[in-house]
Write a protein that holds these residues in place. Structure first.
Motif, PDB file in Angstrom:
ATOM      1  N   UNK A   1       0.823  -1.207   0.000  1.00 13.41           N
ATOM      2  CA  UNK A   1       0.000   0.000   0.000  1.00 13.41           C
ATOM      3  C   UNK A   1       0.857   1.257   0.000  1.00 13.41           C
ATOM      4  N   UNK A   2       1.991   1.184   0.700  1.00 11.98           N
ATOM      5  CA  UNK A   2       2.891   2.340   0.762  1.00 11.98           C
ATOM      6  C   UNK A   2       3.420   2.679  -0.631  1.00 11.98           C
ATOM      7  N   UNK A   3       3.802   1.634  -1.373  1.00 16.20           N
ATOM      8  CA  UNK A   3       4.284   1.874  -2.742  1.00 16.20           C
ATOM      9  C   UNK A   3       3.166   2.390  -3.641  1.00 16.20           C
ATOM     10  N   UNK A   4       1.953   1.896  -3.429  1.00 14.69           N
ATOM     11  CA  UNK A   4       0.814   2.403  -4.193  1.00 14.69           C
ATOM     12  C   UNK A   4       0.631   3.887  -3.920  1.00 14.69           C
ATOM     13  N   UNK A   5       0.807   4.249  -2.624  1.00  5.87           N
ATOM     14  CA  UNK A   5       0.645   5.648  -2.254  1.00  5.87           C
ATOM     15  C   UNK A   5       1.703   6.509  -2.942  1.00  5.87           C
ATOM     16  N   UNK A   6       2.947   6.051  -2.923  1.00 11.13           N
ATOM     17  CA  UNK A   6       4.033   6.800  -3.568  1.00 11.13           C
ATOM     18  C   UNK A   6       3.702   7.009  -5.045  1.00 11.13           C
ATOM     19  N   UNK A   7       3.277   5.942  -5.712  1.00  9.74           N
ATOM     20  CA  UNK A   7       2.978   6.032  -7.142  1.00  9.74           C
ATOM     21  C   UNK A   7       1.807   6.982  -7.379  1.00  9.74           C
ATOM     22  N   UNK A   8       0.746   6.833  -6.592  1.00  9.94           N
ATOM     23  CA  UNK A   8      -0.447   7.657  -6.776  1.00  9.94           C
ATOM     24  C   UNK A   8      -0.166   9.126  -6.530  1.00  9.94           C
ATOM     25  N   UNK A   9       0.518   9.407  -5.404  1.00  9.15           N
ATOM     26  CA  UNK A   9       0.819  10.797  -5.044  1.00  9.15           C
ATOM     27  C   UNK A   9       1.774  11.405  -6.074  1.00  9.15           C
ATOM     28  N   UNK A  10       2.762  10.624  -6.502  1.00 11.12           N
ATOM     29  CA  UNK A  10       3.724  11.124  -7.493  1.00 11.12           C
ATOM     30  C   UNK A  10       3.001  11.524  -8.768  1.00 11.12           C
ATOM     31  N   UNK A  11       2.076  10.687  -9.194  1.00 12.32           N
ATOM     32  CA  UNK A  11       1.353  10.976 -10.433  1.00 12.32           C
ATOM     33  C   UNK A  11       0.504  12.238 -10.291  1.00 12.32           C
ATOM     34  N   UNK A  12      -0.270  12.325  -9.189  1.00  9.66           N
ATOM     35  CA  UNK A  12      -1.177  13.460  -9.017  1.00  9.66           C
ATOM     36  C   UNK A  12      -0.415  14.773  -8.894  1.00  9.66           C
TER      37      UNK A  12
ATOM     38  N   UNK B   1       0.867   4.869  10.028  1.00  9.60           N
ATOM     39  CA  UNK B   1       0.234   6.002   9.351  1.00  9.60           C
ATOM     40  C   UNK B   1       1.228   7.152   9.232  1.00  9.60           C
ATOM     41  N   UNK B   2       2.080   7.303  10.246  1.00 15.65           N
ATOM     42  CA  UNK B   2       3.090   8.374  10.222  1.00 15.65           C
ATOM     43  C   UNK B   2       4.094   8.137   9.094  1.00 15.65           C
ATOM     44  N   UNK B   3       4.497   6.881   8.915  1.00 15.08           N
ATOM     45  CA  UNK B   3       5.408   6.558   7.799  1.00 15.08           C
ATOM     46  C   UNK B   3       4.725   6.883   6.466  1.00 15.08           C
TER      47      UNK B   3
ATOM     48  N   UNK C   1       4.705  10.724   6.084  1.00 19.15           N
ATOM     49  CA  UNK C   1       6.008  11.326   5.763  1.00 19.15           C
ATOM     50  C   UNK C   1       6.412  10.979   4.330  1.00 19.15           C
ATOM     51  N   UNK C   2       6.246   9.710   3.976  1.00 19.48           N
ATOM     52  CA  UNK C   2       6.615   9.286   2.621  1.00 19.48           C
ATOM     53  C   UNK C   2       5.725   9.973   1.581  1.00 19.48           C
ATOM     54  N   UNK C   3       4.427  10.029   1.874  1.00 14.69           N
ATOM     55  CA  UNK C   3       3.490  10.649   0.927  1.00 14.69           C
ATOM     56  C   UNK C   3       3.778  12.124   0.729  1.00 14.69           C
TER      57      UNK C   3
ATOM     58  N   UNK D   1      -2.307  15.408   9.243  1.00 10.30           N
ATOM     59  CA  UNK D   1      -3.594  15.040   8.653  1.00 10.30           C
ATOM     60  C   UNK D   1      -3.594  13.586   8.177  1.00 10.30           C
ATOM     61  N   UNK D   2      -2.534  13.208   7.476  1.00  6.87           N
ATOM     62  CA  UNK D   2      -2.492  11.840   6.937  1.00  6.87           C
ATOM     63  C   UNK D   2      -2.402  10.807   8.055  1.00  6.87           C
ATOM     64  N   UNK D   3      -1.693  11.152   9.134  1.00  8.16           N
ATOM     65  CA  UNK D   3      -1.617  10.238  10.274  1.00  8.16           C
ATOM     66  C   UNK D   3      -2.998  10.071  10.902  1.00  8.16           C
ATOM     67  N   UNK D   4      -3.719  11.194  11.017  1.00  8.11           N
ATOM     68  CA  UNK D   4      -5.070  11.135  11.585  1.00  8.11           C
ATOM     69  C   UNK D   4      -5.982  10.248  10.735  1.00  8.11           C
TER      70      UNK D   4
END
Lengths: 306, 270
Positions: B21-32, B121-123, B126-128, B164-167
């Motif tokens: 999921x973390x890698x999915x987040x990186x890919x998704x956020x990078x694209x957007x 969630x914190x990781x 921060x990564x996102x 916010x993302x951690x919450x």
């Protein structure tokens, strides 16, 4: 190991109009392996779940060592229980045990020990998703053993085991009980556990049908004699006149006579001049007795009457 | 309690899902962030503003702020999923049996899940946020726009985006507790946050008496924490103050968890 008795007293569980467990009382003693038997849907799993606090009872009590499961401090160190399924397929056997280790206060060494106890050291780093049913059963047992409990509550742990697996489980539970532990093992097949258990508790439709040692259950099997003769007509005549109520003709030239002995039937046949080719004592198997005890429709009638 | 938390931490860490999921987040956020960053940075070349109200003509710090808050606007679904799965996976794979056998206090188990999800969630946060900054600043630089990274306001936005993302991870635990079914949680949360809420917020912004209500939606509350929003800048209603946004978001988590505790966790586990 501390001796702890499982005591179920007048336990009832209702789901709306359905009574899953109906005024059930029985006990399982330390040093014994008790088979908790009944057909599917008899209320075995519900009873075991009440025993360990996953399901609440409508009335009655289920105690282990004199107290209810959830009232004990770190219950996993007193009672080891396992129910069917309960694995995340993505975790390895070791990761599965390590996930629960903090809850029973044990370290990684004990996780390895528990795996070794069930013969799964080689599979420690394999994912549960690829395990056979037999391996899952072993891992379930390792989970139950993690906190070094005095009591084992196992739901269908023999289910799906091959003959070698059943033999292994038998010797494993035997030595656990011999060390003073209490074992309650549920099964819907008597044949699966009949060489494993010392005592039996048989339930059907949520209520107790029989509780005794396995020997006493065996003694309930009605004796009988299988008789074979080449003269089929004479055999039917013999059975009808000599044993009118207890004989059943089981095919051409063969009859089963219940409630008697080979000597009695042999003497009668000799007196009647019946030629016999086979005379052997048989009667009900343990499985037949089990079926007879669980099939009784008496409960449904009383429920209607009530 | 520390034993239960330690057990929960091990459960999350021992499945591959959290880093998939973390890698999915990186890919998704990078694209957007890249896509929207470039549309701002090259708005002149493209011809017109990328997004209404933004564009190269707007305040460059405000523009950068919008881009850097994109990980919250679009990436919050990932910490939500990791939080929700911490609960729903237990029901799906029936490991809840063993969990409650070894820790019969159901409130303790829920509490431990909330706490155990925080570091993960914190990781994610921060990564996102880092991914968003890298891609967004890169896009702005290529377009010759100021990155805004010298501004204290921007750094405050970044810090609050992490909060916010951690919450959101905690909101995931709350909804997982209330709904318990993995598929239902994913459908409800994805459907709501990505589809229903943007439409509802847009609609509410058009209706005069309800114009302020959109601020209290979970997505808007999450964006309020970061103090900047793609939607609000795009003209879809105002935001709450950051602290109020955080409280509203944590309120959603808590209310969902209480509902879950009352409805599901007190029930028989059979």
């Amino acid at each position: 190991m501390q001796p702890r008795t499982i005591e179920v007293d007048s336990l009832t569980k209702r789901y709306g109009a359905i009574t899953a467990v109906d005024d059930l009382s029985f006990s399982a003693q330390p040093g014994r392996v008790t088979g908790f038997l009944g057909p599917n849907g008899a209320g075995k799993s519900t009873t075991l779940r009440i025993l360990v606090g996953l399901v609440s009872a409508t009335s009655g009590t289920a105690h282990i060592g004199g107290a209810s499961y959830t009232k004990q401090h770190r219950p996993g160190t007193i009672v080891g229980a396992h129910f069917e399924g309960a694995f995340h397929p993505g975790r390895t056997a070791l990761q599965h045990l390590r996930s629960y280790a903090p809850l029973v206060g044990v370290d990684d060494a004990r996780c390895h020990e528990a795996l070794a106890a069930v013969g799964m050291t080689d599979a420690a780093r394999r994912r549960v998703g690829g395990f056979s049913l037999g391996m899952r059963q072993r891992l379930g047992l390792a989970t139950a053993l993690l906190g070094r409990p005095d009591v084992l509550v196992l739901d269908e742990s023999a289910n799906g085991l091959d003959p070698a697996g059943i033999k292994w489980l038998r010797s494993f539970l035997r030595s656990f009980a011999d060390a003073g532990g209490t074992v309650l093992l549920s099964s819907h097949l008597l044949s699966e556990v009949q060489q494993t258990v010392d005592d039996v508790v048989i339930i059907a439709n949520g209520s107790l049908r029989h509780q005794s040692s396995l020997e006493e259950l065996r003694a309930l099997a009605a004796p009988g004699v299988m008789l074979r003769s080449p003269r089929a007509d004479a055999l039917v005549e013999f059975a009808r006149t000599r044993f009118p109520d207890t004989a059943t003709v089981e095919g051409e030239g063969q009859a089963l006579i219940l409630g008697t002995s080979a000597a009695e039937v042999g003497a009668a046949a000799f007196a009647d001049g019946l030629e016999i080719h086979g005379l052997e004592e048989t009667g009900e198997s343990l499985e037949d007795v089990f079926l007879r005890l669980t099939e009784t429709p008496a409960t449904t009638e009383t429920e209607v009457a009530a | 309690m520390s034993a239960v938390i330690s057990s929960e931490l091990r459960k999350i860490r021992s499945t591959r899902l959290w880093w998939v999921l973390l890698w999915c987040m990186v890919a998704g956020v990078a694209f957007m962030t890249a896509a929207i960053g470039f549309s701002y940075a090259f708005a002149d070349e493209i011809g017109g503003s990328g997004v209404e109200g933004g564009g190269a003509g707007a305040d460059p710090v405000a523009t950068a702020q919008i881009i850097y808050s994109l990980p919250v606007s679009f990436g919050y679904v990932f910490p939500v999923m990791v939080g929700a799965l911490a609960v729903t996976a237990e029901f799906r794979h029936r490991t809840i049996d063993t969990t409650l056998l070894l820790e019969p206090s159901r409130a303790k188990v829920i509490g431990a899940k909330f706490i155990a999800v925080i570091p993960f969630a914190l990781i994610y946060a921060i990564v996102g946020v880092s991914t968003g900054v890298a891609m967004g600043a890169g896009a702005l630089m290529l377009g010759g726009e100021p990155t805004g990274l010298g501004s204290a306001d921007i750094w405050r936005t970044l810090g609050m985006s992490v909060v916010a993302l951690t919450a959101w991870g905690l909101v995931g635990v709350g909804f997982g507790t209330a709904l318990t079914n993995q598929v239902v949680v994913i459908v409800v949360l994805l459907g709501w946050t990505q589809l229903v809420e943007p439409i509802v917020r847009f609609a509410l912004a058009l209706i005069e008496p309800l114009a302020g209500a959109g601020r209290f939606m979970p997505g808007a509350a999450g964006e309020a924490i970061a103090g900047a929003s793609f939607y609000s800048t795009a003209g879809v209603g105002d935001l709450l103050a950051p602290w109020a946004g955080l409280l509203v978001l944590l309120g959603y988590a808590l209310i969902a968890a209480i509902i879950g505790w009352l409805i599901t966790f007190r029930k028989d586990i059979s």
